[in-house]
Design a protein around this motif. Structure first.
Motif, PDB file in Angstrom:
ATOM      1  N   LEU A 121       0.806  -1.220   0.000  1.00  9.83           N
ATOM      2  CA  LEU A 121       0.000   0.000   0.000  1.00  9.83           C
ATOM      3  C   LEU A 121       0.841   1.273   0.000  1.00  9.83           C
ATOM      4  O   LEU A 121       0.483   2.265  -0.622  1.00  9.83           O
ATOM      5  CB  LEU A 121      -0.929   0.004   1.212  1.00  9.83           C
ATOM      6  CG  LEU A 121      -2.078  -1.008   1.189  1.00  9.83           C
ATOM      7  CD1 LEU A 121      -2.724  -1.115   2.564  1.00  9.83           C
ATOM      8  CD2 LEU A 121      -3.110  -0.605   0.150  1.00  9.83           C
ATOM      9  N   ALA A 122       1.956   1.265   0.713  1.00  9.56           N
ATOM     10  CA  ALA A 122       2.764   2.484   0.865  1.00  9.56           C
ATOM     11  C   ALA A 122       3.629   2.721  -0.372  1.00  9.56           C
ATOM     12  O   ALA A 122       4.007   1.774  -1.067  1.00  9.56           O
ATOM     13  CB  ALA A 122       3.652   2.365   2.100  1.00  9.56           C
TER      14      ALA A 122
ATOM     15  N   GLN B 259     -17.453 -12.872  -0.760  1.00 11.05           N
ATOM     16  CA  GLN B 259     -18.265 -12.865   0.455  1.00 11.05           C
ATOM     17  C   GLN B 259     -17.516 -12.294   1.652  1.00 11.05           C
ATOM     18  O   GLN B 259     -18.107 -12.087   2.720  1.00 11.05           O
ATOM     19  CB  GLN B 259     -18.766 -14.279   0.782  1.00 11.05           C
ATOM     20  CG  GLN B 259     -17.691 -15.292   1.138  1.00 11.05           C
ATOM     21  CD  GLN B 259     -17.146 -16.037  -0.069  1.00 11.05           C
ATOM     22  OE1 GLN B 259     -17.054 -15.468  -1.154  1.00 11.05           O
ATOM     23  NE2 GLN B 259     -16.801 -17.298   0.115  1.00 11.05           N
ATOM     24  N   ALA B 260     -16.230 -12.024   1.513  1.00  7.61           N
ATOM     25  CA  ALA B 260     -15.461 -11.416   2.597  1.00  7.61           C
ATOM     26  C   ALA B 260     -15.827  -9.948   2.754  1.00  7.61           C
ATOM     27  O   ALA B 260     -16.370  -9.311   1.831  1.00  7.61           O
ATOM     28  CB  ALA B 260     -13.970 -11.554   2.320  1.00  7.61           C
ATOM     29  N   ARG B 261     -15.530  -9.389   3.916  1.00  3.91           N
ATOM     30  CA  ARG B 261     -15.828  -7.987   4.170  1.00  3.91           C
ATOM     31  C   ARG B 261     -15.045  -7.073   3.221  1.00  3.91           C
ATOM     32  O   ARG B 261     -13.932  -7.412   2.816  1.00  3.91           O
ATOM     33  CB  ARG B 261     -15.480  -7.629   5.613  1.00  3.91           C
ATOM     34  CG  ARG B 261     -16.333  -8.311   6.673  1.00  3.91           C
ATOM     35  CD  ARG B 261     -15.845  -7.932   8.054  1.00  3.91           C
ATOM     36  NE  ARG B 261     -14.444  -8.295   8.253  1.00  3.91           N
ATOM     37  CZ  ARG B 261     -13.659  -7.775   9.188  1.00  3.91           C
ATOM     38  NH1 ARG B 261     -14.135  -6.828   9.992  1.00  3.91           N
ATOM     39  NH2 ARG B 261     -12.407  -8.166   9.312  1.00  3.91           N
TER      40      ARG B 261
ATOM     41  N   ARG C 188     -11.140  -7.555   1.785  1.00  4.91           N
ATOM     42  CA  ARG C 188     -10.810  -7.681   0.365  1.00  4.91           C
ATOM     43  C   ARG C 188      -9.803  -6.605  -0.047  1.00  4.91           C
ATOM     44  O   ARG C 188      -8.864  -6.874  -0.813  1.00  4.91           O
ATOM     45  CB  ARG C 188     -12.077  -7.583  -0.490  1.00  4.91           C
ATOM     46  CG  ARG C 188     -13.075  -8.704  -0.238  1.00  4.91           C
ATOM     47  CD  ARG C 188     -14.056  -8.839  -1.411  1.00  4.91           C
ATOM     48  NE  ARG C 188     -14.732  -7.592  -1.725  1.00  4.91           N
ATOM     49  CZ  ARG C 188     -15.888  -7.206  -1.184  1.00  4.91           C
ATOM     50  NH1 ARG C 188     -16.492  -7.978  -0.284  1.00  4.91           N
ATOM     51  NH2 ARG C 188     -16.457  -6.061  -1.536  1.00  4.91           N
ATOM     52  N   PHE C 189      -9.998  -5.403   0.461  1.00  2.00           N
ATOM     53  CA  PHE C 189      -9.071  -4.323   0.133  1.00  2.00           C
ATOM     54  C   PHE C 189      -7.662  -4.651   0.610  1.00  2.00           C
ATOM     55  O   PHE C 189      -6.686  -4.506  -0.138  1.00  2.00           O
ATOM     56  CB  PHE C 189      -9.555  -3.017   0.774  1.00  2.00           C
ATOM     57  CG  PHE C 189      -8.588  -1.869   0.626  1.00  2.00           C
ATOM     58  CD1 PHE C 189      -8.486  -1.183  -0.572  1.00  2.00           C
ATOM     59  CD2 PHE C 189      -7.787  -1.485   1.688  1.00  2.00           C
ATOM     60  CE1 PHE C 189      -7.596  -0.129  -0.718  1.00  2.00           C
ATOM     61  CE2 PHE C 189      -6.885  -0.439   1.559  1.00  2.00           C
ATOM     62  CZ  PHE C 189      -6.784   0.247   0.351  1.00  2.00           C
ATOM     63  N   ARG C 190      -7.550  -5.090   1.850  1.00  2.00           N
ATOM     64  CA  ARG C 190      -6.237  -5.415   2.405  1.00  2.00           C
ATOM     65  C   ARG C 190      -5.567  -6.543   1.640  1.00  2.00           C
ATOM     66  O   ARG C 190      -4.352  -6.541   1.433  1.00  2.00           O
ATOM     67  CB  ARG C 190      -6.379  -5.822   3.876  1.00  2.00           C
ATOM     68  CG  ARG C 190      -6.636  -4.680   4.834  1.00  2.00           C
ATOM     69  CD  ARG C 190      -6.940  -5.212   6.216  1.00  2.00           C
ATOM     70  NE  ARG C 190      -6.955  -4.151   7.222  1.00  2.00           N
ATOM     71  CZ  ARG C 190      -7.386  -4.319   8.464  1.00  2.00           C
ATOM     72  NH1 ARG C 190      -7.868  -5.501   8.846  1.00  2.00           N
ATOM     73  NH2 ARG C 190      -7.365  -3.311   9.313  1.00  2.00           N
TER      74      ARG C 190
ATOM     75  N   GLY D 177      -2.617  -4.039  -4.604  1.00  3.88           N
ATOM     76  CA  GLY D 177      -1.182  -4.075  -4.880  1.00  3.88           C
ATOM     77  C   GLY D 177      -0.634  -5.397  -5.363  1.00  3.88           C
ATOM     78  O   GLY D 177       0.579  -5.498  -5.625  1.00  3.88           O
ATOM     79  N   LEU D 178      -1.461  -6.406  -5.527  1.00  2.34           N
ATOM     80  CA  LEU D 178      -0.943  -7.706  -5.969  1.00  2.34           C
ATOM     81  C   LEU D 178      -0.267  -7.639  -7.346  1.00  2.34           C
ATOM     82  O   LEU D 178       0.789  -8.260  -7.539  1.00  2.34           O
ATOM     83  CB  LEU D 178      -2.060  -8.753  -5.984  1.00  2.34           C
ATOM     84  CG  LEU D 178      -2.685  -9.138  -4.634  1.00  2.34           C
ATOM     85  CD1 LEU D 178      -3.662 -10.291  -4.833  1.00  2.34           C
ATOM     86  CD2 LEU D 178      -1.626  -9.512  -3.621  1.00  2.34           C
TER      87      LEU D 178
END
Length: 286
Positions: free
Chosen positions: A193-194, A232-234, A238-240, A244-245
């Motif tokens: 993310l950074a 189905q995940a929160r 999903r964002f976390r 960046g993958l």
């Protein structure tokens, strides 16, 4: 340099969305993704520590052997990726004992290092380091001295220390001090993310201004942008997990070039050479 060897469906972010009893029916990608990690390390001339699940070793023993044959350190990530602070001392003992047995059988080498799933060792597990020592481990890299909604021990020391006098040495995840608090500088989602320059500057600060090494970690699934999506995940999970993958591989290659890397046992050899003083001797000395 360290790698937490687990598959995409075993992460804590998806614990509420993917039942544990479904793991064996999902598309396993850990073998191919870890092979990619080994190739990148070989090209960069890097030796690392692979904190590997017993679950993985049981199903992919040849992968564990390839990690060892490539000259890397084999260490434990527990058996079933269960949070230490959720299962209690006796279940923890059984978990790390089984994981070590599976890893040593597959790899043919002694396993002395441990990293808790989701950095789940901290203030609520005062017994963990002693149990690790009793089960034959020498060090842990399980405490993250930050405040986080899933983990963290913000008041813990930022450098190597022994949380329990009869326990193993703790090598906490790297942080930098800024704005009166400890900020993460170890890898994982923070690295994706950074801005890369900011992350590199944090590690350089630890190396140069604090004169100590940094610990970096990532997962093989972070190099796999084509992995299945868990809708189905929160949303936060999903964002976390997915952010960046696509650029992770290039960022990792750059990081491997920008710093000198080694395994946990090599980098912290001096700290590991200092044994803990048993309680009886401390009492006599007092």
């Amino acid at each position: 340099m360290s790698v937490d060897v687990e598959d995409w469906f075993q992460v804590q972010a998806f614990a509420d969305a993917i039942p544990r009893d479904e793991w064996d029916y999902l598309s396993c990608r850990v073998e191919a993704n870890t092979e990619q990690v080994l190739e990148r390390f070989a090209e960069a001339g890097v030796r690392a520590t692979f904190f590997t699940l017993g679950w993985v070793a049981q199903r992919y023993p040849a992968l564990v052997r390839r990690i060892v044959d490539a000259g890397h350190e084999l260490a434990s990530h527990g058996n079933g990726h269960e949070r230490v602070d959720a299962i209690g001392a006796e279940a923890f003992r059984a978990d790390i004992r089984k994981a070590r047995m599976l890893l040593e059988d597959a790899g043919g080498v002694a396993v002395r290092g441990y990293r808790a799933p989701t950095f789940s060792i901290g203030p609520h597990t005062p017994w963990a380091h002693q149990v690790l020592a009793e089960e034959g481990y020498r060090y842990s890299s399980s405490i993250f001295p930050v405040k986080h909604d899933l983990y963290g021990a913000p008041d813990a020391p930022r450098g190597p220390h022994r949380p329990h006098p009869d326990g193993v040495l703790e090598l906490p995840m790297t942080t930098v001090r800024a704005f009166g608090r400890s900020l993460p500088c170890s890898g994982g989602g923070w690295f994706r993310l950074a801005p890369y320059q900011l992350f590199r500057a944090g590690l350089q600060r630890v190396n140069q201004m604090e004169a100590r090494p940094g610990i970096f970690y990532f997962h093989p699934w972070e190099l796999d942008p084509e992995q299945p999506r868990v809708f189905q995940a929160r949303p936060l999970s999903r964002f976390r997990h997915y952010t960046g993958l696509p650029t992770m591989g290039a960022r990792l290659d750059r990081l491997l070039r920008d710093f000198a890397w080694g395994s946990m046992s090599d980098v912290f050899a001096l700290e590991l050479a200092e044994p803990a003083m048993p309680a009886k001797l401390r009492a006599m000395a007092g």
